[in-house]
Design an enzyme around this catalytic site. Structure first.
Site, PDB file in Angstrom:
ATOM      1  CD  GLU A 256      26.709   9.524   8.188  1.00 16.12           C
ATOM      2  OE1 GLU A 256      25.688   9.395   8.877  1.00 16.12           O
ATOM      3  OE2 GLU A 256      26.702   9.473   6.937  1.00 16.12           O
TER       4      GLU A 256
ATOM      5  CD  GLU B 179      25.802   3.643   8.347  1.00 13.02           C
ATOM      6  OE1 GLU B 179      26.729   2.857   8.639  1.00 13.02           O
ATOM      7  OE2 GLU B 179      25.780   4.834   8.685  1.00 13.02           O
TER       8      GLU B 179
END
Ligand code: 1HE
Length: 260
Positions: A114, A134
């Site tokens: 990210e 994730e």
């Protein structure tokens, strides 16, 4: 002078370039709140003396993403606030006062990806690999990946990464759009600095248009996007620096395309 308020982030100014280093190598640069807030603090300090920022990681990896040891006991509201804290900092990187180059190696996973996605240029060395664990950890991305990553690699690839735990290596990453540059292991910073110097030599308004206006054009409908482009084009060509650069070309003083 730009200084860090935490040992989790190192900062070094080289002329008009600023090199930011994620510095928790013993935890593979896992991002705890202290690191993310220290990163924000540095980006807040970037002033007009800095023409390009580089973000790299110390140790074997760029970043192992969110520090999972801090995830433990948050409730829903705290979870929302934490994700929005990440969004605030990633927005500050994307819309910083100058372009930002990420120099990647080793793990670029979860929140590490990210951070990389919020930058404008990504240089990866041959040791780089990309993942979104994730999916396997039972959580969801929270640092802006669902908005930024599909623009780089497409929604299908991001969905695959999270559903199946797919890992892309450095070569695959360059091919699918994770990174624009792929270099030999250990050569990332050198390439990043070379690119940052080119970026720093551009007209400031052009760099601003690319980092602040182009994303808005891409998010607009066609009519608004084309109008924004026309407004930006008219402003850019009217700037004295642009007029001088065009004159230099027409009078044979500027480099041709492809000349260094
Ligand atoms: C960590 C973390 C972490 C390492 N949080 N402590 N991210 C992940 O799910 C990635 C988890 N990490 C890994 O898969 C591996 O650590 C790596 C592939 C990145 C690197 O492997 P390796 O063999 O070089 O290192 P290591 O031995 O696994 O880790 C060294 C230490 O770092 C170890 O701690 P130690 O006390 O036992 O030495 C690890 O526990 C620690 N460590 N990664 C906490 N992530 C805004 S939302 C974003 C959501 C996410 O980012 S989720 C993805 C989280």
């Amino acid at each position: 002078m730009i200084t860090s308020n935490s040992h989790t982030i190192l900062v070094e100014q080289q002329d008009n370039l600023l090199i930011i280093t994620l510095n928790r190598p013993e935890k593979r640069n896992a991002c705890n709140d202290e690191l993310i807030l220290a990163l924000e603090n540095i980006v807040d300090q970037v002033n007009s003396d800095i023409k390009c920022v580089i973000i790299q990681g110390n140790g074997k990896h760029f970043s192992a993403g969110l520090d999972l040891s801090e995830l433990k006991e948050r409730d829903i509201v705290q979870g929302l606030q934490h994700s929005q804290m990440w969004h605030r900092v990633m927005n500050k990187i994307q819309f910083a006062a100058c372009p930002v180059v990420a120099v990647l190696h080793g793990a670029v996973v979860g929140g590490g990806l990210e951070i990389a996605s919020a930058c404008h240029i990504r240089v990866a060395d041959a040791s780089t690999f990309y993942a979104l664990p994730e999916g396997q950890r039972g959580i969801f991305v929270g640092g802006g990946a669902s908005v930024r990553l599909p623009k780089l690699i497409g929604i299908a690839r991001m969905t695959d990464m999270m559903l199946t735990g797919r890992v892309f290596n450095a070569e695959e990453g360059e091919r699918i759009g994770m990174a624009q540059y792929l270099v030999e292991e250990g050569q990332g910073l050198e390439k990043g600095i070379e690119l940052a110097n080119k970026i720093a030599s551009n007209a400031g308004l052009t760099n601003y248009a690319l980092t602040h206006v182009l994303p808005k054009i891409v998010d607009s409908n066609q009519q608004e996007g084309l109008m924004l482009e026309s407004l930006m084009a008219a402003m850019a060509q009217d700037a004295p620096e642009a007029k001088q650069r065009l004159k230099d070309f027409l009078e044979g003083r500027a480099k041709k395309v492809g000349e260094n």
